[in-house]
Every structure is written in structure tokens, then in C-alpha cells.
Design a protein around this motif. Sequence first.
Motif, PDB file in Angstrom:
ATOM      1  N   ALA A 103     -25.188  40.865  43.672  1.00  0.00           N
ATOM      2  CA  ALA A 103     -23.794  41.279  43.850  1.00  0.00           C
ATOM      3  C   ALA A 103     -22.872  40.392  43.015  1.00  0.00           C
ATOM      4  O   ALA A 103     -21.918  40.870  42.386  1.00  0.00           O
ATOM      5  CB  ALA A 103     -23.407  41.215  45.322  1.00  0.00           C
ATOM      6  N   VAL A 104     -23.157  39.104  42.987  1.00  0.00           N
ATOM      7  CA  VAL A 104     -22.376  38.181  42.159  1.00  0.00           C
ATOM      8  C   VAL A 104     -22.572  38.499  40.678  1.00  0.00           C
ATOM      9  O   VAL A 104     -21.630  38.428  39.882  1.00  0.00           O
ATOM     10  CB  VAL A 104     -22.770  36.725  42.469  1.00  0.00           C
ATOM     11  N   CYS A 105     -23.798  38.868  40.319  1.00  0.00           N
ATOM     12  CA  CYS A 105     -24.060  39.267  38.935  1.00  0.00           C
ATOM     13  C   CYS A 105     -23.178  40.457  38.549  1.00  0.00           C
ATOM     14  O   CYS A 105     -22.552  40.468  37.491  1.00  0.00           O
ATOM     15  CB  CYS A 105     -25.541  39.627  38.763  1.00  0.00           C
TER      16      CYS A 105
ATOM     17  N   GLY B  17     -21.369  30.437  35.609  1.00  0.00           N
ATOM     18  CA  GLY B  17     -20.188  29.913  36.280  1.00  0.00           C
ATOM     19  C   GLY B  17     -19.407  28.949  35.406  1.00  0.00           C
ATOM     20  O   GLY B  17     -18.167  28.997  35.344  1.00  0.00           O
ATOM     21  N   VAL B  18     -20.117  28.071  34.704  1.00  0.00           N
ATOM     22  CA  VAL B  18     -19.450  27.125  33.806  1.00  0.00           C
ATOM     23  C   VAL B  18     -18.687  27.867  32.710  1.00  0.00           C
ATOM     24  O   VAL B  18     -17.531  27.538  32.397  1.00  0.00           O
ATOM     25  CB  VAL B  18     -20.481  26.159  33.185  1.00  0.00           C
ATOM     26  N   SER B  19     -19.297  28.885  32.130  1.00  0.00           N
ATOM     27  CA  SER B  19     -18.648  29.613  31.038  1.00  0.00           C
ATOM     28  C   SER B  19     -17.399  30.346  31.504  1.00  0.00           C
ATOM     29  O   SER B  19     -16.401  30.430  30.775  1.00  0.00           O
ATOM     30  CB  SER B  19     -19.634  30.587  30.391  1.00  0.00           C
ATOM     31  N   LEU B  20     -17.407  30.891  32.734  1.00  0.00           N
ATOM     32  CA  LEU B  20     -16.243  31.622  33.236  1.00  0.00           C
ATOM     33  C   LEU B  20     -15.046  30.710  33.487  1.00  0.00           C
ATOM     34  O   LEU B  20     -13.897  31.165  33.432  1.00  0.00           O
ATOM     35  CB  LEU B  20     -16.609  32.358  34.530  1.00  0.00           C
ATOM     36  N   LEU B  21     -15.286  29.439  33.737  1.00  0.00           N
ATOM     37  CA  LEU B  21     -14.189  28.497  33.933  1.00  0.00           C
ATOM     38  C   LEU B  21     -13.408  28.244  32.639  1.00  0.00           C
ATOM     39  O   LEU B  21     -12.286  27.732  32.681  1.00  0.00           O
ATOM     40  CB  LEU B  21     -14.715  27.169  34.487  1.00  0.00           C
TER      41      LEU B  21
ATOM     42  N   ALA C  95      -9.953  41.840  40.412  1.00  0.00           N
ATOM     43  CA  ALA C  95      -9.325  41.410  39.162  1.00  0.00           C
ATOM     44  C   ALA C  95      -8.078  42.229  38.860  1.00  0.00           C
ATOM     45  O   ALA C  95      -7.061  41.699  38.404  1.00  0.00           O
ATOM     46  CB  ALA C  95     -10.328  41.524  38.009  1.00  0.00           C
ATOM     47  N   GLY C  96      -8.141  43.547  39.124  1.00  0.00           N
ATOM     48  CA  GLY C  96      -6.978  44.398  38.891  1.00  0.00           C
ATOM     49  C   GLY C  96      -5.812  44.014  39.794  1.00  0.00           C
ATOM     50  O   GLY C  96      -4.656  43.951  39.345  1.00  0.00           O
ATOM     51  N   LEU C  97      -6.099  43.728  41.068  1.00  0.00           N
ATOM     52  CA  LEU C  97      -5.041  43.326  41.996  1.00  0.00           C
ATOM     53  C   LEU C  97      -4.472  41.963  41.625  1.00  0.00           C
ATOM     54  O   LEU C  97      -3.254  41.732  41.728  1.00  0.00           O
ATOM     55  CB  LEU C  97      -5.597  43.302  43.423  1.00  0.00           C
ATOM     56  N   ALA C  98      -5.352  41.040  41.194  1.00  0.00           N
ATOM     57  CA  ALA C  98      -4.875  39.716  40.787  1.00  0.00           C
ATOM     58  C   ALA C  98      -3.952  39.814  39.575  1.00  0.00           C
ATOM     59  O   ALA C  98      -2.906  39.151  39.520  1.00  0.00           O
ATOM     60  CB  ALA C  98      -6.066  38.812  40.465  1.00  0.00           C
TER      61      ALA C  98
ATOM     62  N   THR D  52     -12.396  32.757  40.569  1.00  0.00           N
ATOM     63  CA  THR D  52     -13.151  33.330  41.691  1.00  0.00           C
ATOM     64  C   THR D  52     -14.569  33.685  41.285  1.00  0.00           C
ATOM     65  O   THR D  52     -15.540  33.377  42.000  1.00  0.00           O
ATOM     66  CB  THR D  52     -12.431  34.585  42.217  1.00  0.00           C
ATOM     67  N   ALA D  53     -14.724  34.333  40.132  1.00  0.00           N
ATOM     68  CA  ALA D  53     -16.055  34.723  39.665  1.00  0.00           C
ATOM     69  C   ALA D  53     -16.924  33.501  39.392  1.00  0.00           C
ATOM     70  O   ALA D  53     -18.126  33.495  39.718  1.00  0.00           O
ATOM     71  CB  ALA D  53     -15.932  35.583  38.404  1.00  0.00           C
ATOM     72  N   ALA D  54     -16.344  32.450  38.815  1.00  0.00           N
ATOM     73  CA  ALA D  54     -17.108  31.228  38.543  1.00  0.00           C
ATOM     74  C   ALA D  54     -17.610  30.603  39.838  1.00  0.00           C
ATOM     75  O   ALA D  54     -18.780  30.190  39.935  1.00  0.00           O
ATOM     76  CB  ALA D  54     -16.237  30.239  37.771  1.00  0.00           C
ATOM     77  N   THR D  55     -16.745  30.544  40.851  1.00  0.00           N
ATOM     78  CA  THR D  55     -17.136  29.977  42.142  1.00  0.00           C
ATOM     79  C   THR D  55     -18.281  30.756  42.763  1.00  0.00           C
ATOM     80  O   THR D  55     -19.243  30.182  43.301  1.00  0.00           O
ATOM     81  CB  THR D  55     -15.931  29.963  43.092  1.00  0.00           C
TER      82      THR D  55
END
Length: 432
Positions: free
Chosen positions: A248-250, A315-319, A386-389, A402-405
Motif C-alpha cells: 500500500a505504501v508502494c 523514503g530518503v529520495s522523497l524528502l 496529495a490533491g487535497l494538500a 508524508t510519503a517519505a514517512t
Amino acid sequence: MITTVQRNRPRLHRAWLVAAVTLLALVAAAAFRSTTGALFEPIETEFGWSRAQLSGAVTLNLVVYGLVAPFAAVLLERLRPRVVIALALAFVAAGSGLTAVMTEVWQLWVLWGGFVGAGTGVMALVFGASVANRWFARHRGLVMGIFSAANACGQLAFLPAIVHLTEHHGWRAASLLVAVFAVAIIPLLFWPFANSPTEVGLAPYGADAAVPAVEPPPVTRNAVAETLDVLREAMRSRAFWILALTFAVCGWSTNGLIQTHFLPAAHDHGMPAGTAAELLALIGIFDVIGTVASGWLTDRVRPWILLVAYYGFRGVSLLTVHSLLGPSVQPSLWIFIVFYGLDWVATVPPTVALCRQYFGPQRATTVFGWVFAAHMIGAGAGAMAAGLARESSGSYLAAWITAATLCFVAAASLFLLPAARPETADPRERKV
């Protein structure tokens, strides 16, 4: 019933031709879904619909896509796959083609979410897993890695063309191109595709041709009941919940966030749509390399170790991505593109392998179908979040963090997997 297969096999095993058609169908399904991000802004501009409304249509698409997958897995095992996939392609063609004449936002939800979501859901990676399990006794991990890379190929082949058509001929031309391509694949399902090795008198690739091929037992229950029964049994296992969570995270961090929102996020930073589309295509190139390599590694390294590395590095890359986006492509952004590309769906081959280890070869495809459903539910949640954010803050920064976490949480959860058991021919011999 026992069917004797021929000892003499052709120089090029039919399995590779079947794999080629399967790959093309998976490429097409990925391409159909990748068009949504490219069509966001032109549809928003023409109709005045909000980013949240469009994200909702994509969310429905991803959720339907995922929930159809486990039922498709059972249908592919019971019915002739060529018929099932042909109907799926027809659904995609209808959904994409009718989008060109829509006038209300609910029609977009029905066409993108219902028709295209269901059609591509049947052609999800459970289709690839079914073909790999049925046709390959050797190199199964490598073949599954190649099928997983089809997602990248779809972006690579279609997204720049979709953006070009949208900019020069309008988004309707791009939508109609998808419909035409879907119809064009259907004839290939009648040759060289085949439903199973026994249908053409062969053993699976890498199997002993002298060993008889055993046909599946007669059907005694309907597909829905069997699919739900597999889910109930799998839910008793801690392994299932961990695999579902991580997948799900993927989905949240790939299909939901990057595939859906990278183009509009890059545009927020002043980057032209064509440039952003080319960057996604480059992610696709490196994803092919990374996913095939992951399939090769899955045959040699413990799958859960690979997943820990994949989720941790993702996760590191998304930060970093929010600070890297800008009007032009800086050298530091190339590092993200290469790294994220290599990691995009490298998670699929080890996840499929773990499903097979924990739940046996006969139920592995259906269990993976449910795990894949979690992937797409995560993708839908990620797209909507993401759309709401973006709509509430005017920025995608919260979405990246959020995705990185979540990726770090997924990596940590894999240490809680129980010890894998040896595969058994009959899943009823084990308790999950």
C-alpha cells in the motif's frame, strides 16, 4: 485429469512468445493509467473542475483497478485468459474513447474510475504473475521483473506522445489514441498468445518435458467465493498484513503521488509540461533496469532484505524532491530521477516471491492479487491526499514528507515478518 506433453520442444519456447504479448498488454495498461496526470490541467482549464475533483476520479480509478485484481486472478485461472484480457481491453477502449464526449464531472468518474479502472485492473500485475507461474519453471523471478518493468515502459512509450498530442491537438486526441491502441492489441491474444502450456502440448519453460502436466481440478465453487475464501485464510497470517501494508505504501508513493502529481507539481515550480513528461519517461527507462535487476536479485537474495533497502532508500529520495524541482532541470534533480527510477517498482518481484513462499504456488497469484489491491488502495489514498494538500496549502511539500514517512514505516515493518516456510504443492497442507 493428466495430460501428456510432447518431449520435443521448439527452439524458441512458446513461453517467450506468450510473455511478449503479456508484456505488451501490461505496457498498454500502464500507458492508459499514465495519461491521467498529463490530462489534469487541460481538463481542469476547459471545464473548470477543481484539482480535488480530478484527483477523486483518479482515486476511484486506482481503487477499482486494485479491487478488480484479486477477482481477475481467479478468473484468469478458471477461464481462458485470452477472453478475459480481450474484454478488459474493450473496457479500456470504451472508457478512454467516451471521455472525448463527456460534459459532466460524474462522467469522468464513471469512465476513468469505472471503465478504465476495471479494464486495467484485469491487466494488472496479477496477469503477469499468472503467466509467470503457469509458463515458467525456470527464470520465474526474472520474468516477473520484466513484467513489472512494463509499468515503466508504458510511461516511456506513451507519456511524451500524450503530452505532445495534448499540447498540439488537444486532450481528446490523446484520449482517442489510447482507445485505438487498446483495440489494436486484441488480435495478438489469438496468436501467438496461448492460455496454458498444456493447450499447445508443452511443459512450462525449464520444466522436464517428460513429466506429465497436471490440469487444474474441476471447478466446484464460484470465483467470488473462492477469491474471498483465499482472503479470509490469508488474513490469519501476519505476513499477509505486512505485505499488504508495505505494498500500500508502494502504491501511495508511486502511482498515487509521482505518477499522478509529478507533472502538476513540476508545473507549480515553473517547469514546462513537456520537460516534466520527459523526466517521467526517464524514470521509466531506469525503472526497466532497476526492476529487471530486482527480478534477478530475487532469485538470489532473500526478498525481504531487498524490500527493506527499496523502501528505505525511496523514503530518503522523497524528502529531497520538493527542493529539487524548479523551472529548469538542475544536476541534483537528475540524481533523484535516476535513483527513483531504479526503485520505482523494484518491489514487485520480491513481493510476489514472498507471496509464493508464505501461501504456496497455487494460491500465490490470488494472494498477490489482494496484496496488489492494497497497493492500489494506497495509490488512491495517496492521489487524493496529495490533491487535497495542494488545494489547501498551494504546495505539495506535505505530500512529499508524508510519503517519505510511510516508506520508513514500511521498511521497519518487514523486520516483523515470520520465518518463511518451504513451498508446498498444495496450500491446504499449511496453516496461514
